[in-house]
Design an enzyme around this catalytic site. Structure first.
Site, PDB file in Angstrom:
ATOM      1  N   LYS A  13      28.142  40.434  34.987  1.00  0.00           N
ATOM      2  CA  LYS A  13      27.511  41.349  33.809  1.00  0.00           C
ATOM      3  C   LYS A  13      27.772  40.818  32.458  1.00  0.00           C
ATOM      4  O   LYS A  13      28.616  40.686  31.893  1.00  0.00           O
ATOM      5  CB  LYS A  13      28.087  42.651  33.847  1.00  0.00           C
ATOM      6  CG  LYS A  13      27.307  43.609  33.060  1.00  0.00           C
ATOM      7  CD  LYS A  13      28.009  44.908  32.938  1.00  0.00           C
ATOM      8  CE  LYS A  13      28.679  45.265  31.428  1.00  0.00           C
ATOM      9  NZ  LYS A  13      28.095  44.949  30.491  1.00  0.00           N
TER      10      LYS A  13
ATOM     11  N   GLU B 197      25.808  44.304  27.283  1.00  0.00           N
ATOM     12  CA  GLU B 197      24.383  44.996  27.159  1.00  0.00           C
ATOM     13  C   GLU B 197      23.953  44.862  25.659  1.00  0.00           C
ATOM     14  O   GLU B 197      22.649  44.987  25.516  1.00  0.00           O
ATOM     15  CB  GLU B 197      24.565  46.529  27.378  1.00  0.00           C
ATOM     16  CG  GLU B 197      25.623  47.637  26.467  1.00  0.00           C
ATOM     17  CD  GLU B 197      26.966  47.353  26.826  1.00  0.00           C
ATOM     18  OE1 GLU B 197      27.382  46.265  27.419  1.00  0.00           O
ATOM     19  OE2 GLU B 197      27.860  48.262  26.655  1.00  0.00           O
TER      20      GLU B 197
ATOM     21  N   GLY C  13      36.965  40.309  26.736  1.00  0.00           N
ATOM     22  CA  GLY C  13      36.468  41.479  25.861  1.00  0.00           C
ATOM     23  C   GLY C  13      37.805  42.129  25.348  1.00  0.00           C
ATOM     24  O   GLY C  13      38.793  41.440  25.239  1.00  0.00           O
ATOM     25  N   GLY C  14      37.518  43.366  24.715  1.00  0.00           N
ATOM     26  CA  GLY C  14      38.566  44.080  24.129  1.00  0.00           C
ATOM     27  C   GLY C  14      39.738  44.360  24.956  1.00  0.00           C
ATOM     28  O   GLY C  14      39.711  44.685  26.200  1.00  0.00           O
TER      29      GLY C  14
ATOM     30  N   GLU D  34      40.805  38.171  29.559  1.00  0.00           N
ATOM     31  CA  GLU D  34      40.930  37.348  28.231  1.00  0.00           C
ATOM     32  C   GLU D  34      40.663  38.400  27.042  1.00  0.00           C
ATOM     33  O   GLU D  34      39.498  38.580  27.140  1.00  0.00           O
ATOM     34  CB  GLU D  34      39.690  36.192  28.294  1.00  0.00           C
ATOM     35  CG  GLU D  34      39.817  35.173  29.298  1.00  0.00           C
ATOM     36  CD  GLU D  34      41.141  34.357  28.933  1.00  0.00           C
ATOM     37  OE1 GLU D  34      41.827  34.396  27.977  1.00  0.00           O
ATOM     38  OE2 GLU D  34      41.441  33.790  29.878  1.00  0.00           O
TER      39      GLU D  34
ATOM     40  N   CYS E 260      37.454  35.704  19.268  1.00  0.00           N
ATOM     41  CA  CYS E 260      38.952  36.246  19.735  1.00  0.00           C
ATOM     42  C   CYS E 260      39.956  35.461  19.096  1.00  0.00           C
ATOM     43  O   CYS E 260      41.262  35.996  18.858  1.00  0.00           O
ATOM     44  CB  CYS E 260      39.000  36.271  21.184  1.00  0.00           C
ATOM     45  SG  CYS E 260      38.603  34.690  21.958  1.00  0.00           S
TER      46      CYS E 260
ATOM     47  N   GLU F 114      42.794  44.345  15.547  1.00  0.00           N
ATOM     48  CA  GLU F 114      41.622  43.379  15.651  1.00  0.00           C
ATOM     49  C   GLU F 114      40.551  44.035  14.677  1.00  0.00           C
ATOM     50  O   GLU F 114      39.907  44.872  15.269  1.00  0.00           O
ATOM     51  CB  GLU F 114      41.482  42.907  16.959  1.00  0.00           C
ATOM     52  CG  GLU F 114      40.410  41.645  17.001  1.00  0.00           C
ATOM     53  CD  GLU F 114      39.958  41.332  18.412  1.00  0.00           C
ATOM     54  OE1 GLU F 114      39.893  42.317  19.228  1.00  0.00           O
ATOM     55  OE2 GLU F 114      39.928  40.274  18.822  1.00  0.00           O
TER      56      GLU F 114
ATOM     57  N   THR G 124      39.533  47.998  26.718  1.00  0.00           N
ATOM     58  CA  THR G 124      38.791  47.617  27.895  1.00  0.00           C
ATOM     59  C   THR G 124      39.517  47.121  29.071  1.00  0.00           C
ATOM     60  O   THR G 124      39.384  47.598  30.231  1.00  0.00           O
ATOM     61  CB  THR G 124      37.388  46.978  27.493  1.00  0.00           C
ATOM     62  OG1 THR G 124      36.804  47.515  26.315  1.00  0.00           O
ATOM     63  CG2 THR G 124      36.250  47.005  28.613  1.00  0.00           C
ATOM     64  N   GLY G 125      40.193  45.898  28.495  1.00  0.00           N
ATOM     65  CA  GLY G 125      41.043  45.162  29.613  1.00  0.00           C
ATOM     66  C   GLY G 125      41.939  46.144  30.374  1.00  0.00           C
ATOM     67  O   GLY G 125      42.080  46.098  31.489  1.00  0.00           O
TER      68      GLY G 125
HETATM   69  P1  NAD Z   1      34.233  45.125  25.118  1.00  0.00           P
HETATM   70  O1  NAD Z   1      35.595  45.501  25.454  1.00  0.00           O
HETATM   71  O2  NAD Z   1      33.836  46.320  24.146  1.00  0.00           O
HETATM   72  O3  NAD Z   1      32.946  44.630  26.151  1.00  0.00           O
HETATM   73  C1  NAD Z   1      33.356  43.746  26.777  1.00  0.00           C
HETATM   74  C2  NAD Z   1      32.564  43.664  28.172  1.00  0.00           C
HETATM   75  O4  NAD Z   1      33.072  44.718  28.708  1.00  0.00           O
HETATM   76  C3  NAD Z   1      31.123  44.143  27.953  1.00  0.00           C
HETATM   77  O5  NAD Z   1      30.156  43.589  28.776  1.00  0.00           O
HETATM   78  C4  NAD Z   1      31.028  45.563  28.004  1.00  0.00           C
HETATM   79  O6  NAD Z   1      29.881  46.329  28.618  1.00  0.00           O
HETATM   80  C5  NAD Z   1      31.967  45.621  29.471  1.00  0.00           C
HETATM   81  N1  NAD Z   1      32.888  46.754  29.095  1.00  0.00           N
HETATM   82  C6  NAD Z   1      33.088  48.101  28.423  1.00  0.00           C
HETATM   83  N2  NAD Z   1      33.756  48.970  28.784  1.00  0.00           N
HETATM   84  C7  NAD Z   1      33.942  48.716  30.052  1.00  0.00           C
HETATM   85  C8  NAD Z   1      34.590  49.332  31.160  1.00  0.00           C
HETATM   86  N3  NAD Z   1      34.949  50.609  31.012  1.00  0.00           N
HETATM   87  N4  NAD Z   1      34.496  48.928  32.408  1.00  0.00           N
HETATM   88  C9  NAD Z   1      34.090  47.645  32.630  1.00  0.00           C
HETATM   89  N5  NAD Z   1      33.486  47.067  31.789  1.00  0.00           N
HETATM   90  C10 NAD Z   1      33.335  47.486  30.398  1.00  0.00           C
HETATM   91  O7  NAD Z   1      34.314  43.800  23.771  1.00  0.00           O
HETATM   92  P2  NAD Z   1      33.146  43.521  22.927  1.00  0.00           P
HETATM   93  O8  NAD Z   1      33.059  44.337  21.802  1.00  0.00           O
HETATM   94  O9  NAD Z   1      32.019  43.082  23.534  1.00  0.00           O
HETATM   95  O10 NAD Z   1      33.751  41.893  22.463  1.00  0.00           O
HETATM   96  C11 NAD Z   1      34.757  41.721  21.763  1.00  0.00           C
HETATM   97  C12 NAD Z   1      36.345  41.816  22.084  1.00  0.00           C
HETATM   98  O11 NAD Z   1      36.330  40.624  23.043  1.00  0.00           O
HETATM   99  C13 NAD Z   1      37.093  41.185  21.120  1.00  0.00           C
HETATM  100  O12 NAD Z   1      38.430  42.016  21.406  1.00  0.00           O
HETATM  101  C14 NAD Z   1      37.282  39.884  21.179  1.00  0.00           C
HETATM  102  O13 NAD Z   1      38.828  39.648  20.994  1.00  0.00           O
HETATM  103  C15 NAD Z   1      37.249  39.847  22.943  1.00  0.00           C
HETATM  104  N6  NAD Z   1      37.156  38.603  23.217  1.00  0.00           N
HETATM  105  C16 NAD Z   1      38.077  37.837  23.849  1.00  0.00           C
HETATM  106  C17 NAD Z   1      37.900  36.404  24.230  1.00  0.00           C
HETATM  107  C18 NAD Z   1      39.079  35.618  24.851  1.00  0.00           C
HETATM  108  O14 NAD Z   1      38.966  34.659  25.488  1.00  0.00           O
HETATM  109  N7  NAD Z   1      40.516  36.076  24.954  1.00  0.00           N
HETATM  110  C19 NAD Z   1      36.691  35.744  24.130  1.00  0.00           C
HETATM  111  C20 NAD Z   1      35.837  36.554  23.487  1.00  0.00           C
HETATM  112  C21 NAD Z   1      35.930  37.926  23.010  1.00  0.00           C
END
Ligand code: NAD
Length: 490
Positions: A174, A177, A227-228, A249, A283, A384, A231-232
């Site tokens: 995925k 969006e 992602g964030g 990550e 990130c 962040e 969310t992780g």
């Molecule tokens: P996000 O966590 O909002 O979303 C990331 C992904 O997760 C999207 O596809 C989103 O649709 C999905 N998502 C959101 N809520 C979810 C849930 N409850 N269950 C499952 N999936 C869900 O992050 P973002 O705003 O898209 O990206 C920014 C973040 O990503 C920053 O915190 C950044 O540091 C991090 N990031 C980390 C790395 C790394 O390698 N450590 C690399 C790039 C970005």
């Protein structure tokens, strides 16, 4: 009428059962550039079944030659279409075209790296008791769910697909969006190259529905997420349903430490690159600059002077150095943090506002922003921001620099600038971070592991470490003396 872009499930392009669509915006102009089908939990379940079927009923996991050949071809096709992919990435994400071009080349290189890696892993044997031989082999995990963010849509997608496919897994992927277009295009290549049905599936939609279903679905054996951090945390909870393997990550607030003996212009240059590349939406961005007190004023003067000259424009324009932020919502979040910084009493040296002049007023442009005289308790130092906002702190000596550097919940990355190699190593050794640089910031390679300490994540991507995240380890014990064990008498 604009075509509705579809999901790719079991080798077919499909519309979601929801019948709903989502508009995709150009962050530089606010214009709608595409419409995509909006997936649901039901679509994910169909994709998981397809991936399961492909894993258990095809030779995908067994045939290393075929897998390598598909990945090499994918790399070649991407390289042939760098301009097309780069343009899509820039229109969707906003980043300057020159950065998108790098991303596409990097993605091709990553597929090529893992194509070459496929036949490198090997097992082990152990000398155990005389009559037994023990060995260890690595096997694919099964169905992997993969979820990525919007900051490097193609590259983050590739970092997930390449090692997982190399290791012989099947996938439900995925994209964010907000930025699905370059990955939809990549799946068109996957389709053209004739990957076996069900091996790689693309689902589109929101995190809280589609993403959550991938993380909690009982048929998904492993979840890999970028992602964030918040969310992780929610994904970790969702993954408990069937005790999925998990790699995360997550976010960062990484320190970039500059000592007085560093090469001045090099350190200034990398400080800018560390925070303002990709509009600060990285990130591992060097978002906290730690300066030794004797160079504090001089360094900030030079840094601010150069930051003010950064060319901010649409990503497609000639000479652009910084583009728009990815969405209106994200820009609002970044602007809110800038207000928090002002209220907290940090000294604003430059930027601090949305650029609203002329055509740029239609997009999500924020001027490069630097806050000086920040303190460890400030929210802008601890949280962040994920935008073009640098916070600067002053330190007296090495000990204080290390203490400040490690003083957040994150541990993703960090840099040190000094001409004293022993000091550089002393500091790096004490940095609680997974990715570090000496006299550099940002470059990273497919060969080396990517990932964070503390709340920046679990596990590693890329290199042999990234491959291993997609494997199970099996021990096989072979009896060399085939006769009854005789434990029970009767
Ligand atoms: P996000 O966590 O909002 O979303 C990331 C992904 O997760 C999207 O596809 C989103 O649709 C999905 N998502 C959101 N809520 C979810 C849930 N409850 N269950 C499952 N999936 C869900 O992050 P973002 O705003 O898209 O990206 C920014 C973040 O990503 C920053 O915190 C950044 O540091 C991090 N990031 C980390 C790395 C790394 O390698 N450590 C690399 C790039 C970005």
């Amino acid at each position: 009428m604009v075509d509705i872009l579809k999901m790719y499930i079991n080798g077919e392009w499909v519309i979601s059962e929801s019948g709903k669509t989502r508009e995709i915006f150009n962050p530089a102009t606010g214009e709608v550039i595409a419409k995509v089908t909006e997936g649901t939990e039901v679509d994910v379940r169909v994709a998981v079944e397809a991936a399961k079927h492909a894993f258990y009923n095809t030779q995908w996991g067994e045939n290393t030659f075929d897998r390598a050949s598909y990945l090499y071809k994918l790399a070649d096709e991407l390289e042939k279409r760098v301009d097309e992919f780069a343009r899509i990435e820039t229109l969707d994400n906003g980043k300057p075209l020159r950065e998108s071009v790098y991303d596409v080349h990097d993605a091709a290189a990553c597929f090529r790296y893992y194509a070459g890696y496929i036949n490198k892993p090997h097992g082990e044997t152990y000398n155990v008791q005389d009559t037994m031989q023990a060995m260890v082999v690595r096997e694919p995990i099964g169905v992997c769910g993969q979820i990525v963010p919007w900051n490097y849509p193609l590259l983050m997608g590739t970092w997930k697909l390449a090692p997982a496919l190399a290791a012989g897994n099947t996938l439900v992927f995925k994209p964010s969006e907000i930025t699905p277009l370059s990955m939809i295009k990549l799946f068109e290549l996957i389709d053209e190259l004739g990957f076996p049905k069900g091996v790689v599936n693309l689902v589109l939609g929101e995190g809280k529905t589609v993403g959550h279903e991938i993380a909690s679905n009982m048929g998904v054996d492993k979840i890999a997420f970028t992602g964030g951090t918040a969310t992780g945390r929610s994904i970790m909870k969702a993954a408990t349903t069937n005790i999925k393997k998990i790699s995360l990550e997550l976010g960062g607030k990484s320190p970039n430490i500059v000592f007085a003996d560093a090469d001045f212009e090099t350190a200034v240059d990398y400080a800018l690159f560390g925070i303002f590349a990709n509009q600060g939406q990285v990130c591992s961005a060097g978002s906290r600059l730690l300066l030794e007190e004797s160079i504090y004023d001089k360094f900030l003067e030079r840094l601010t002077d150069r930051a003010k000259k950064i060319v901010v424009n649409k990503g497609t324009e000639e000479g652009v150095e910084m583009g728009p932020l990815v969405s209106k919502e994200h820009m609002e979040k970044v602007l809110q943090y800038i207000e928090i910084g002002k209220e907290e009493g940090a000294r604003l040296l430059c930027g601090g506002y949305q650029i609203t002049t002329g055509e740029l007023g239609k997009g999500n442009f924020v001027a490069p922003t630097i806050f000086a005289d920040t303190t460890p308790d400030m929210r802008i130092v601890q949280e962040e921001i994920f935008g073009p906002v640098l916070v600067v702190q002053k330190f007296k000596d090495e000990k204080e620099a290390i203490a400040l550097a490690n003083n957040t919940i994150y541990g993703l990355a960090g840099g040190v600038f000094t001409n004293d190699i022993a000091k550089a190593h002393r500091v790096i050794k004490r940095l609680r971070a997974g990715i570090t640089w000496i006299n550099s910031y940002h470059p990273t390679y497919n060969e080396a592991p990517w990932g964070g300490y503390k709340q920046s994540g679990i596990g590693r991507e890329l290199g042999s470490f990234g491959y291993e995240e997609y494997t199970e380890v099996k021990q096989i014990n072979i009896n060399l003396c085939v006769e009854p064990i005789g434990w029970f008498q009767n």
